[in-house]
Design an enzyme around this catalytic site. Structure first.
Site, PDB file in Angstrom:
ATOM      1  N   ILE A  36       5.939 -12.915  26.972  1.00 41.03           N
ATOM      2  CA  ILE A  36       6.138 -13.263  28.392  1.00 41.03           C
ATOM      3  C   ILE A  36       7.094 -14.438  28.572  1.00 41.03           C
ATOM      4  O   ILE A  36       7.439 -14.771  29.695  1.00 41.03           O
ATOM      5  CB  ILE A  36       4.805 -13.572  29.106  1.00 41.03           C
ATOM      6  CG1 ILE A  36       3.986 -14.616  28.343  1.00 41.03           C
ATOM      7  CG2 ILE A  36       4.002 -12.291  29.316  1.00 41.03           C
ATOM      8  CD1 ILE A  36       2.785 -15.136  29.135  1.00 41.03           C
ATOM      9  N   GLY A  39      10.868 -20.585  24.598  1.00 46.05           N
ATOM     10  CA  GLY A  39      11.655 -21.806  24.787  1.00 46.05           C
ATOM     11  C   GLY A  39      12.372 -22.091  23.488  1.00 46.05           C
ATOM     12  O   GLY A  39      12.661 -21.164  22.717  1.00 46.05           O
ATOM     13  N   VAL A  44       6.104 -17.032  23.619  1.00 41.93           N
ATOM     14  CA  VAL A  44       4.788 -17.011  24.261  1.00 41.93           C
ATOM     15  C   VAL A  44       4.436 -15.568  24.605  1.00 41.93           C
ATOM     16  O   VAL A  44       5.266 -14.839  25.169  1.00 41.93           O
ATOM     17  CB  VAL A  44       4.765 -17.927  25.507  1.00 41.93           C
ATOM     18  CG1 VAL A  44       3.412 -17.851  26.209  1.00 41.93           C
ATOM     19  CG2 VAL A  44       5.073 -19.367  25.110  1.00 41.93           C
ATOM     20  N   LYS A  59       1.015 -19.127  22.278  1.00 46.74           N
ATOM     21  CA  LYS A  59       2.321 -19.736  21.971  1.00 46.74           C
ATOM     22  C   LYS A  59       2.476 -19.764  20.456  1.00 46.74           C
ATOM     23  O   LYS A  59       1.751 -20.492  19.768  1.00 46.74           O
ATOM     24  CB  LYS A  59       2.377 -21.141  22.583  1.00 46.74           C
ATOM     25  CG  LYS A  59       3.654 -21.903  22.284  1.00 46.74           C
ATOM     26  CD  LYS A  59       3.730 -23.206  23.071  1.00 46.74           C
ATOM     27  CE  LYS A  59       4.999 -23.975  22.748  1.00 46.74           C
ATOM     28  NZ  LYS A  59       5.175 -25.183  23.571  1.00 46.74           N
ATOM     29  N   ASP A 156       9.493 -34.285  28.597  1.00 47.98           N
ATOM     30  CA  ASP A 156      10.334 -33.100  28.772  1.00 47.98           C
ATOM     31  C   ASP A 156       9.975 -32.360  30.069  1.00 47.98           C
ATOM     32  O   ASP A 156       9.804 -31.138  30.071  1.00 47.98           O
ATOM     33  CB  ASP A 156      10.175 -32.189  27.545  1.00 47.98           C
ATOM     34  CG  ASP A 156      11.349 -31.227  27.376  1.00 47.98           C
ATOM     35  OD1 ASP A 156      12.377 -31.412  28.057  1.00 47.98           O
ATOM     36  OD2 ASP A 156      11.235 -30.294  26.555  1.00 47.98           O
TER      37      ASP A 156
HETATM   38  N1  LIG Z   1       0.186 -20.754  29.501  1.00 53.12           N
HETATM   39  C1  LIG Z   1       1.237 -20.015  29.863  1.00 53.12           C
HETATM   40  N2  LIG Z   1       1.086 -19.000  30.753  1.00 53.12           N
HETATM   41  C2  LIG Z   1       2.155 -18.247  31.129  1.00 53.12           C
HETATM   42  N3  LIG Z   1       3.420 -18.423  30.669  1.00 53.12           N
HETATM   43  C3  LIG Z   1       3.641 -19.431  29.790  1.00 53.12           C
HETATM   44  C4  LIG Z   1       2.561 -20.268  29.344  1.00 53.12           C
HETATM   45  N4  LIG Z   1       3.074 -21.185  28.489  1.00 53.12           N
HETATM   46  C5  LIG Z   1       4.386 -20.929  28.409  1.00 53.12           C
HETATM   47  N5  LIG Z   1       4.755 -19.883  29.174  1.00 53.12           N
HETATM   48  C6  LIG Z   1       6.117 -19.307  29.318  1.00 53.12           C
HETATM   49  O1  LIG Z   1       6.786 -19.423  28.056  1.00 53.12           O
HETATM   50  C7  LIG Z   1       7.931 -20.307  28.185  1.00 53.12           C
HETATM   51  C8  LIG Z   1       8.058 -21.133  26.921  1.00 53.12           C
HETATM   52  O2  LIG Z   1       6.888 -21.940  26.756  1.00 53.12           O
HETATM   53  P1  LIG Z   1       7.014 -23.464  26.265  1.00 53.12           P
HETATM   54  O3  LIG Z   1       5.632 -23.987  26.045  1.00 53.12           O
HETATM   55  O4  LIG Z   1       7.891 -24.236  27.201  1.00 53.12           O
HETATM   56  O5  LIG Z   1       7.769 -23.272  24.846  1.00 53.12           O
HETATM   57  P2  LIG Z   1       8.873 -24.170  24.106  1.00 53.12           P
HETATM   58  O6  LIG Z   1       8.117 -25.303  23.465  1.00 53.12           O
HETATM   59  O7  LIG Z   1       9.489 -23.246  23.099  1.00 53.12           O
HETATM   60  O8  LIG Z   1       9.862 -24.630  25.150  1.00 53.12           O
HETATM   61  C9  LIG Z   1       7.710 -21.102  29.461  1.00 53.12           C
HETATM   62  O9  LIG Z   1       8.944 -21.529  30.038  1.00 53.12           O
HETATM   63  C10 LIG Z   1       6.975 -20.078  30.333  1.00 53.12           C
HETATM   64  O10 LIG Z   1       7.907 -19.177  30.914  1.00 53.12           O
HETATM   65 MG   LIG Z   2       9.562 -25.463  27.001  1.00 43.83          MG
END
Ligand SMILES: Nc1ncnc2c1ncn2[C@@H]1O[C@H](COP(=O)(O)OP(=O)(O)O)[C@@H](O)[C@H]1O
Ligand SMILES: [Mg+2]
Length: 294
Positions: A36, A39, A44, A59, A156
């Site tokens: 879904i 990053g 995720v 994640k 961040d």
């Molecule tokens: N708990 C969650 N529920 C739904 N979508 C999520 C959730 N956590 C992350 N995402 C989606 O996944 C993306 C990447 O997650 P993130 O934690 O920011 O990863 P990274 O550390 O790689 O940046 C987010 O921008 C969001 O779109």
């Molecule tokens: Mg992120």
């Protein structure tokens, strides 16, 4: 946050190229459904908790656990999420490692509450009406206040790390991957964060206080209200500009908003309001209809 946001249907996430696939089972309990989001550090997935049949988010980090697990982003994020429990910060359900299906290396993962909706980067289109932006800001400021009270700085804050629940309208702060305990900082550390939303002190690599998150939140709210990224210049220019001046605020912006955003994005961290003060200021902007008129 109300239903009057101009939200676009989220773009489909990029396919997961990390080697995991649907039906992979983590800890005999969490069954992957579909990717879904992703990053810089992780993919995720939406997944099913087989113990309750509830949907969760998993994640899965790209970097293997390696020889110094205590320094791994997943371990640091799990510690921060455990310390910061707040309704406006994404909740962690479990954490662990799984043997990578293709390479066999130990790969860390976090199981998080699933926020049904999309992150702010993927969902927002055009400008938000000021009262909707204020409601969004109230939730985010509350989340940051909780995080700061628990001793953590996010470092961040940016649209892709802000999740919007489409059914409740709630905003949740995600991605504590580079969050740091306020005590654990040294001078001259590498400047973590995302360039477009970094504070002047992050650019200068001086020790950070919670005021760095206030600066980034100020830029996010300004972007929501104006529809443009405040510091979207070439790298060297945007970095130099930010250490000497605040962002340009649109002339038509209501006075209450102007003074709040000017304070939040002050070059001097000590001039910025605390997260709790931001929350109260945003609540007062919401309550005064004249101050939120476009
Ligand atoms: N708990 C969650 N529920 C739904 N979508 C999520 C959730 N956590 C992350 N995402 C989606 O996944 C993306 C990447 O997650 P993130 O934690 O920011 O990863 P990274 O550390 O790689 O940046 C987010 O921008 C969001 O779109
Ligand atoms: Mg992120």
């Amino acid at each position: 946050m109300d239903r009057h946001f101009r939200l676009t249907p989220p773009a489909p996430p990029a396919p997961d190229t990390s080697g995991f696939s649907a039906h992979v089972l983590l800890d005999g309990r969490f069954c992957l459904d579909e990717p879904i989001g992703h990053g810089t550090a992780a993919y995720v997935w939406r997944a099913t908790d087989l113990s309750s049949l509830e949907k969760v988010a998993v994640k899965i980090f790209s970097a293997p656990l390696g020889h110094a697990p205590e320094g791994h982003e997943a371990v640091r994020e799990a510690a921060a999420l455990r310390a910061v429990e707040n309704p406006n910060v994404v909740r962690m359900i479990a954490d662990g490692t799984i043997s990578h299906p293709a390479t066999g290396v130990q790969t860390p993962y976090l199981v998080l509450e699933l926020v049904r909706g999309a992150d702010l980067r993927r969902s927002i289109c055009g400008v938000l009406p000021p009262d909707a932006a204020a409601r969004l800001g109230i939730g985010l400021a509350a989340g940051l206040a909780g995080m700061h009270a628990a001793g953590y700085i996010h470092r961040d804050v940016k649209p892709s790390n802000i999740l919007l629940d489409s059914s409740t309208g709630e905003a949740k702060i995600a991605d504590l991957g580079i969050a740091v305990n306020k005590q654990g900082q040294r001078d001259g550390q590498p400047s973590y964060g995302s360039l477009s939303y970094m504070s002047p002190e992050q650019i200068r690599r001086t020790p950070l206080t919670s005021a760095t998150d206030i600066y980034s939140l100020g830029l996010v709210l300004l972007e929501c209200l104006s529809g443009v990224r405040a510091f979207d210049l070439p790298q060297t220019e945007t970095m130099a500009a930010r250490t000497v001046r605040g962002p340009e605020l649109p002339a038509a912006m209501p006075t209450g908003w102007r003074s709040l955003l000017a304070a939040m994005t002050s070059v001097l961290p000590e001039e910025r309001p605390t997260a709790e003060q931001c929350r109260l200021a945003l609540a007062s902007l919401c309550r005064r209809p004249s101050a939120v008129a476009a």
